[in-house]
Design an enzyme around this catalytic site. Structure first.
Site, short mmCIF file in Angstrom:
data_model
loop_
_atom_site.label_atom_id
_atom_site.label_comp_id
_atom_site.label_asym_id
_atom_site.label_seq_id
_atom_site.Cartn_x
_atom_site.Cartn_y
_atom_site.Cartn_z
N TYR A 144 0.84 -1.20 0.00
CA TYR A 144 0.00 0.00 0.00
C TYR A 144 0.87 1.26 0.00
O TYR A 144 0.67 2.19 -0.78
CB TYR A 144 -0.91 -0.03 1.23
CG TYR A 144 -1.92 1.09 1.29
CD1 TYR A 144 -3.09 1.05 0.52
CD2 TYR A 144 -1.73 2.20 2.11
CE1 TYR A 144 -4.02 2.08 0.57
CE2 TYR A 144 -2.65 3.22 2.17
CZ TYR A 144 -3.80 3.16 1.40
OH TYR A 144 -4.72 4.19 1.46
N SER A 147 2.47 1.80 -3.30
CA SER A 147 1.51 2.28 -4.31
C SER A 147 1.24 3.77 -4.12
O SER A 147 1.15 4.52 -5.10
CB SER A 147 0.21 1.48 -4.27
OG SER A 147 -0.57 1.79 -3.11
N1 LIG Z 1 -9.72 5.63 4.58
C1 LIG Z 1 -8.51 6.08 4.82
O1 LIG Z 1 -8.10 6.20 5.98
C2 LIG Z 1 -7.62 6.49 3.68
C3 LIG Z 1 -6.43 7.14 4.00
C4 LIG Z 1 -5.59 7.53 2.97
C5 LIG Z 1 -5.94 7.27 1.65
N2 LIG Z 1 -7.12 6.62 1.36
C6 LIG Z 1 -7.43 6.38 -0.04
O2 LIG Z 1 -8.70 6.91 -0.34
C7 LIG Z 1 -9.21 6.23 -1.50
C8 LIG Z 1 -10.65 5.85 -1.22
O3 LIG Z 1 -10.68 4.85 -0.21
P1 LIG Z 1 -11.77 4.85 0.95
O4 LIG Z 1 -11.07 5.09 2.20
O5 LIG Z 1 -12.89 5.72 0.58
O6 LIG Z 1 -12.17 3.29 0.92
P2 LIG Z 1 -13.52 2.57 0.50
O7 LIG Z 1 -13.20 1.11 0.57
O8 LIG Z 1 -14.64 3.08 1.30
O9 LIG Z 1 -13.73 2.99 -1.03
C9 LIG Z 1 -12.91 2.49 -2.06
C10 LIG Z 1 -13.79 2.21 -3.27
O10 LIG Z 1 -12.94 1.80 -4.36
C11 LIG Z 1 -13.59 0.76 -5.04
N3 LIG Z 1 -12.64 -0.06 -5.78
C12 LIG Z 1 -11.73 -0.93 -5.27
N4 LIG Z 1 -11.06 -1.53 -6.25
C13 LIG Z 1 -11.55 -1.04 -7.41
C14 LIG Z 1 -11.26 -1.29 -8.78
N5 LIG Z 1 -10.34 -2.20 -9.15
N6 LIG Z 1 -11.95 -0.61 -9.73
C15 LIG Z 1 -12.90 0.29 -9.37
N7 LIG Z 1 -13.22 0.55 -8.09
C16 LIG Z 1 -12.55 -0.10 -7.13
C17 LIG Z 1 -14.30 -0.03 -3.95
O11 LIG Z 1 -15.34 -0.85 -4.50
C18 LIG Z 1 -14.79 1.07 -3.03
O12 LIG Z 1 -16.10 1.49 -3.37
C19 LIG Z 1 -8.28 5.04 -1.74
O13 LIG Z 1 -7.40 5.36 -2.79
C20 LIG Z 1 -7.53 4.93 -0.43
O14 LIG Z 1 -6.27 4.32 -0.61
C21 LIG Z 1 -7.96 6.24 2.35
#
Ligand SMILES: NC(=O)c1ccc[n+]([C@@H]2O[C@H](COP(=O)([O-])OP(=O)(O)OC[C@H]3O[C@@H](n4cnc5c(N)ncnc54)[C@H](O)[C@@H]3O)[C@@H](O)[C@H]2O)c1
Length: 257
Positions: A144, A147
């Site tokens: 992660y 990436s």
């Molecule tokens: N939640 C956190 O604490 C956090 C912190 C830093 C960064 N992020 C980043 O924020 C972004 C959103 O994540 P989130 O926290 O909302 O999580 P989440 O799991 O709620 O949402 C992620 C969404 O991406 C979709 N997804 C996954 N793989 C996919 C694919 N191959 N094609 C299309 N859609 C796909 C999932 O179905 C889901 O709806 C991500 O890039 C995550 O790495 C999250």
């Protein structure tokens, strides 16, 4: 007509971005491998316009087909689809490593390579990539973290490449935000309270905290900003956390003076 494309729009940060960015009046295209019907319903309930596509961001052909069916010219892209595998270096299989890099980094590339020509033809636009504090620090797990470091590097690289096409590209690095990605770990009270203890502003992030930063980076208020990353983490990586020794350290210095 202009339109906004958001990946990962079915949940968490992507969903909040859809709600926030639909306020501009432009239709939002919601892309998610698990679908985004609920998000579409919420956007429409607020008077916005949305179309939904069930698609995997790593599938180049499928993404191209989706972009051919947009309800307008794409002028804004939010790359937010992401996954996490919580495994250390020696626990992580090659398949798991590849899948995380494939979705979190190559998936962003797939959207970028297909949308940039369309955006340029439409007269330019703005791209926001959701990175992470994990890309800045050793917080997280190797696949992660790698990436997200890649997302930060890619964003910086593309700022100059895309400027001539009238396209800005920036990233936001969220701290710990309650969403689908970490619902499991934050359900553990010890992990939850230790996390909050490490956030100077004293609470976990909410998806809309990030969506408001995305709206700033996507919109005209940031028209002179490109190649930048905005950390939105409640101060988590701004400081060294001393834990119980914090008070001791403070009183030690007070005594010295
Ligand atoms: N939640 C956190 O604490 C956090 C912190 C830093 C960064 N992020 C980043 O924020 C972004 C959103 O994540 P989130 O926290 O909302 O999580 P989440 O799991 O709620 O949402 C992620 C969404 O991406 C979709 N997804 C996954 N793989 C996919 C694919 N191959 N094609 C299309 N859609 C796909 C999932 O179905 C889901 O709806 C991500 O890039 C995550 O790495 C999250």
């Amino acid at each position: 007509m202009d339109c906004t494309v958001i990946t990962g729009a079915g949940s968490g940060i992507g969903r909040a971005c859809a709600l926030r960015l639909s306020e501009t009046g432009a239709p939002v295209a919601l892309l998610d491998v698990a679908g985004a019907a609920e998000t579409r319903g919420e956007v429409e309930a607020r008077g916005g316009e949305a179309v939904e596509f069930t698609v995997d961001v790593t599938d180049d052909d499928a993404i191209r087909e989706v972009l051919d069916r947009l309800p307008g010219n794409p002028r804004t892209l939010v790359n937010a689809a992401g996954i996490i595998v919580r495994k250390t270096l020696l626990e992580c299989s090659l398949e798991e490593w590849r899948r995380v890099l494939d979705v979190n980094l190559t998936g962003y590339f797939v959207l970028l390579r297909n949308i940039v020509p369309r955006m340029a033809d439409a007269g330019g636009g703005s791209i926001v990539q959701v990175a992470s504090i994990a890309g800045h620090t050793g917080y997280g797990f190797s696949s992660y973290t790698a990436s997200k470091g890649g997302v930060l590097a890619l964003t910086r690289q593309l700022a100059a490449e895309l400027a001539g096409k009238g396209i800005r590209i920036n990233s936001v690095s969220p701290g710990v935000v309650e969403s689908g990605l970490n619902r499991d770990t934050l359900g553990n009270e010890l992990i939850r309270s230790a996390t909050v203890d490490n956030i100077p502003l004293g609470r976990l992030g909410r998806p809309d905290d990030i969506a408001r930063v995305v709206a700033f980076l996507a919109g005209p208020a940031s028209e002179f900003v490109t190649g930048a990353d905005l950390v939105a983490d409640g101060g988590m990586i701004s400081t060294i956390h001393w834990g119980a020794a914090g008070g001791e350290l403070h009183s030690f210095h007070s005594k010295e003076q």
